[in-house]
Design an enzyme around this catalytic site. Structure first.
Site, short mmCIF file in Angstrom:
data_model
loop_
_atom_site.label_atom_id
_atom_site.label_comp_id
_atom_site.label_asym_id
_atom_site.label_seq_id
_atom_site.Cartn_x
_atom_site.Cartn_y
_atom_site.Cartn_z
N LYS A 47 -3.69 -20.30 4.40
CA LYS A 47 -4.66 -21.38 3.67
C LYS A 47 -5.40 -21.94 4.79
CE LYS A 47 -2.12 -24.28 1.24
NZ LYS A 47 -1.87 -24.33 -0.27
N HIS A 90 5.31 -15.38 -8.67
CA HIS A 90 5.86 -15.85 -6.87
C HIS A 90 6.43 -15.71 -6.09
CE1 HIS A 90 2.24 -19.31 -8.19
NE2 HIS A 90 2.07 -17.69 -8.69
N ALA A 92 -6.93 -16.65 -14.03
CA ALA A 92 -6.65 -17.94 -12.99
C ALA A 92 -7.77 -17.63 -12.83
CB ALA A 92 -5.72 -16.95 -12.13
N GLU A 120 3.85 -16.05 1.13
CA GLU A 120 3.99 -15.92 -0.32
C GLU A 120 2.97 -14.85 -1.02
OE1 GLU A 120 3.08 -19.86 -3.85
OE2 GLU A 120 1.37 -18.84 -3.31
N GLU A 134 -4.16 -2.84 -8.36
CA GLU A 134 -5.59 -2.65 -8.98
C GLU A 134 -6.31 -2.86 -7.23
OE1 GLU A 134 -6.20 -0.61 -12.48
OE2 GLU A 134 -8.26 -1.60 -11.31
N LYS A 150 0.92 -0.97 -0.40
CA LYS A 150 -0.05 0.07 0.25
C LYS A 150 0.23 1.14 -0.32
CE LYS A 150 -3.58 -2.09 2.12
NZ LYS A 150 -5.31 -2.69 3.58
N LYS A 208 3.19 -21.49 -17.09
CA LYS A 208 3.11 -22.99 -17.36
C LYS A 208 2.24 -23.15 -18.15
CE LYS A 208 2.60 -23.96 -12.06
NZ LYS A 208 1.71 -24.85 -10.86
P1 0O2 Z 1 -4.77 -21.61 -3.11
O1 0O2 Z 1 -6.31 -21.93 -3.39
O2 0O2 Z 1 -4.30 -20.42 -4.12
O3 0O2 Z 1 -4.09 -21.79 -1.83
P2 0O2 Z 1 2.01 -26.76 -4.90
O4 0O2 Z 1 1.03 -25.89 -4.00
O5 0O2 Z 1 2.06 -27.87 -4.22
O6 0O2 Z 1 0.52 -26.90 -5.79
P3 0O2 Z 1 3.74 -24.84 -5.00
O7 0O2 Z 1 5.14 -25.20 -5.67
O8 0O2 Z 1 3.49 -24.57 -3.69
O9 0O2 Z 1 2.59 -25.61 -6.19
O10 0O2 Z 1 3.60 -23.66 -5.97
P4 0O2 Z 1 3.11 -23.18 -7.09
O11 0O2 Z 1 2.94 -24.06 -8.07
O12 0O2 Z 1 4.57 -21.89 -7.59
O13 0O2 Z 1 1.90 -21.70 -6.85
C1 0O2 Z 1 1.08 -22.59 -6.42
C2 0O2 Z 1 -0.36 -21.50 -5.73
O14 0O2 Z 1 -0.10 -20.54 -7.15
C3 0O2 Z 1 -1.26 -21.43 -6.23
O15 0O2 Z 1 -1.81 -22.50 -5.20
C4 0O2 Z 1 -2.30 -20.80 -7.11
O16 0O2 Z 1 -2.59 -19.78 -5.92
C5 0O2 Z 1 -1.28 -20.15 -8.12
N1 0O2 Z 1 -1.55 -21.14 -9.24
C6 0O2 Z 1 -0.31 -22.44 -9.59
N2 0O2 Z 1 -0.93 -22.49 -10.76
C7 0O2 Z 1 -1.91 -21.81 -10.63
C8 0O2 Z 1 -2.62 -23.00 -12.05
O17 0O2 Z 1 -2.16 -23.95 -12.66
N3 0O2 Z 1 -4.42 -22.11 -12.26
C9 0O2 Z 1 -4.38 -21.32 -10.67
N4 0O2 Z 1 -5.55 -21.03 -11.39
N5 0O2 Z 1 -4.15 -21.02 -9.84
C10 0O2 Z 1 -2.12 -21.63 -10.18
P5 0O2 Z 1 -3.14 -23.75 -4.42
O18 0O2 Z 1 -2.57 -24.04 -2.63
O19 0O2 Z 1 -2.73 -24.35 -5.56
O20 0O2 Z 1 -4.41 -22.60 -4.33
#
Ligand code: 0O2
Length: 229
Positions: free
Chosen positions: A73, A148, A179, A167, A66, A50, A140
Site C-alpha cells: 500500500k 478476500h 474490477a 490481504e 492465471e 506458485k 457488494k
Molecule cells: P487498493 O488499490 O487495492 O489498495 P476499506 O479499505 O475501508 O474500503 P475494507 O473493509 O478494509 O474496506 O476492505 P474491503 O472492502 O474488503 O476490500 C478493500 C479492497 O478490495 C480494495 O482495496 C480493493 O482492492 C478491493 N475492492 C473492494 N471493493 C471494491 C469495489 O467496489 N471495486 C473495486 N474495483 N475494488 C474493490 P483498496 O484499498 O480500496 O484499493
C-alpha cells in the site's frame, strides 16, 4: 530583553529540530523495517500459491492460476486509511489496525479454482486466518466480486520469527476484468446525478453478466472433464 527572548526562541527551535530529526531518523529506520517485513510476507504468500499451482498442474494437467500480482500500500493510502478510520498515525497503529498494507491478488481460471486454492492455502499449518470476506457468494451492492482473506504468515528474519498480516484477494479473470475497469471509471467523478446513476446501474448489470459468464465457463469445463477421463 527582546534579545534574550530571541535567543530562547532560537534555542527552542533548535531543540525541537534536533528532537524531530531523531524521531524522523528513527521513524525512517523502523518504517523501512516494517515495509521490508511486509515485502517478505508477500514473497512467502506468492511462493505458496506458485507451489499449489505447480502441484495442481501435476495432478490435473492444468493450471488453476492465471496470474499473481502483489502490491505494498502506498504511504498516501496508508495515511488516508488511518485518517478515515480515525486510528493513530503511528507505525504501531499501522501494524495493529491496517490489514491490507501487503496485498496479494490471485487470478484464477474458474470459480471452483478460487475455492480449491483458498482451502488448500488455509489448510497450511503456518497460515492463520484472521478474517474472510466472501464477496463472490455475497457481492457488494455495486456488483464487486472477489474472495478476500486476511491472513497472518510467519517470516523468518536473522534472529526472530515475525507474524505478518497479508490481504489475499482471489478472483476469476472475469471478476478481475470488471474490477479493473470499474476502478478506473470510479475516478471520473465530474458526472451529473443522472449519468452517475445510469453508469452505476450499467456497471451492476455488467457484473451480473460477467458472473453469469463465469458460471457458463465453469459448466463447460465440468462437462469436458466428465467426458475426458
Ligand atoms: P487498493 O488499490 O487495492 O489498495 P476499506 O479499505 O475501508 O474500503 P475494507 O473493509 O478494509 O474496506 O476492505 P474491503 O472492502 O474488503 O476490500 C478493500 C479492497 O478490495 C480494495 O482495496 C480493493 O482492492 C478491493 N475492492 C473492494 N471493493 C471494491 C469495489 O467496489 N471495486 C473495486 N474495483 N475494488 C474493490 P483498496 O484499498 O480500496 O484499493
Amino acid at each position: 530583553m527582546s534579545e534574550i527572548k530571541d535567543l530562547v526562541n532560537k534555542l527552542q527551535e533548535l531543540l525541537v529540530d534536533e528532537a524531530n530529526k531523531k524521531t524522523v531518523d528513527n521513524m525512517f529506520a523502523s518504517s523501512k523495517e516494517l515495509m521490508s517485513s511486509y515485502r517478505c510476507a508477500i514473497m512467502e504468500v506468492e511462493t505458496k500459491f506458485k507451489v499449489l499451482n505447480d502441484w495442481f498442474n501435476l495432478q490435473h494437467e492444468r493450471n488453476p492460476i492465471e496470474s499473481i500480482t502483489s502490491r505494498l500500500k502506498s504511504p498516501e493510502s496508508i495515511k488516508e486509511k488511518l485518517e478515515r478510520k480515525k486510528f493513530p498515525m503511528t507505525l504501531e497503529s499501522i501494524e495493529q489496525n491496517l490489514f491490507d498494507v501487503a496485498g496479494v491478488r490471485v487470478i484464477c481460471s474458474f470459480i471452483d479454482d478460487v475455492y480449491i486454492l483458498a482451502e488448500s492455502f488455509l489448510k497450511q499449518d503456518d497460515i492463520t486466518l484472521i478474517e474472510k470476506k466472501d464477496y463472490i457468494k455475497n457481492p457488494k451492492p455495486n456488483g464487486y466480486r472477489s474472495l478476500h482473506l486476511i491472513i497472518e504468515v510467519p517470516i523468518f528474519l536473522q534472529n526472530e520469527k515475525k507474524k505478518v498480516k497479508v490481504e489475499v484477494q482471489l478472483r476469476t479473470i472475469a471478476m478481475e476484468f470488471w474490477a479493473k475497469l470499474e476502478h478506473r471509471l470510479r475516478y471520473k467523478k465530474h458526472l451529473d446525478e443522472k449519468t452517475l446513476s445510469y453508469t452505476a446501474e450499467e456497471l451492476l448489470k455488467c457484473a451480473e453478466d460477467s458472473a453469469n459468464l463465469d458460471l457458463r465457463m465453469q459448466n463447460i469445463r465440468d462437462i469436458i472433464e466428465k467426458q475426458d477421463i
